[in-house]
Scaffold this motif. Structure first.
Motif: not given
Length: 288
Positions: A258-276
């Motif tokens: 995929n475009a960015a293997p071993v990187h967050p998908n859009f769900v992971g980025e959303g989780v990082m936002a909520k955690n922050a």
């Protein structure tokens, strides 16, 4: 409800609860700057930010954009895929300014992920362990036997002081800002792995987990040293590693490509936002 939709819904509810209070209190939108590497830029996640340098692979769905949407902040996002700490002070590539240039005295919030690309620790450990795994058809611990403590030693002797310097430089350029640096989402399960989807030998899974733990610990220690807030994502991302199903994982595997293997998908980025938002006290606790 899909995983990303659940994250977006949670963030929207946070915004509704804050409506008329902190999110709307300032006469002018709070100036918010996002710095860092591909975990900050949301590399490979579409849609991309049209005005960002293409080589930075910056997504409209990265964690900073999620935070800015919820809080109605004025976002300046200069995160860039491949960035290391030296790119805070110098141009990463033609058309990409030093990231510290985005900071000003009126910046009130800074978020970032940084440190994994210093000394190529992140990509090098994955690539070398994948190459080693191919020699044993995914069995044993060939990477650990070949490289031992070298990655962790490099993190402690070089990456850690580099992160400390980067955070001190951020503080100098934005003395009135809250600075929050996130750790990196869990990439592999605790044991075994999922060769060849993640082409790491079974015995090297704990070894790579140890390298990631050392990197996150370096980020945490650097935050403590400089008065920044450390955003710990290790515990919350357990069970959402790259070996999980497409509907459960927050980090993408190497296979399928995929475009960015071993990187967050859009769900992971959303989780990082909520955690922050939760850690910084800018939101309310909502289970995902």
């Amino acid at each position: 409800m899909g995983a990303r939709r659940a994250v977006v819904a949670a963030l929207a509810v946070i915004g509704l609860f804050l409506g008329g209070t902190a999110a709307w209190a300032d006469e002018a939108p709070l100036r918010y700057v996002n710095l860092g590497d591909s975990y900050s830029s949301g590399a490979g996640i579409q849609p991309a930010v049209a005005t960002a340098p293409p080589q930075c692979s910056q997504s409209q769905l990265n964690w900073a954009h999620d935070i800015a949407r919820v809080k109605r902040y004025q976002l300046v996002d200069v995160s860039c895929s491949g960035a290391d700490t030296s790119d805070f002070r110098a141009s990463q590539s033609p058309g990409v300014a030093p990231q510290l240039n985005a900071l000003t005295a009126d910046t009130k919030l800074v978020t970032l992920t940084i440190g994994g690309n210093d000394n190529s620790v992140f990509t090098s450990s994955i690539q070398k362990c994948a190459t080693a795994a191919a020699t044993t058809a995914g069995q044993g611990n060939p990477c650990q036997r070949a490289y031992g403590d070298s990655f962790v030693d490099t993190i402690n002797s070089s990456n850690y002081p580099n992160i400390v310097k980067a955070l001190k430089d951020v503080r100098a350029k934005a003395p009135n800002a809250r600075v929050a640096i996130s750790g990196y989402l869990t990439i592999l399960p605790a044991t075994q792995g999922c060769y060849p989807i993640m082409p790491i030998a079974a015995g090297d899974v704990p070894y790579l987990n140890g390298i990631q733990a050392a990197l996150n610990n370096a980020v945490k220690r650097a935050a403590q040293q400089t008065g920044a807030t450390y955003l710990d994502v290790t515990a919350i991302s357990q069970g959402h590693d790259a070996c999980q199903s497409p509907f459960k994982r927050w980090v993408e595997p190497i296979v399928p490509i995929n475009a960015a293997p071993v990187h967050p998908n859009f769900v992971g980025e959303g989780v990082m936002a909520k955690n922050a938002l939760d850690v910084l006290g800018l939101g309310i606790g909502i289970g995902l």
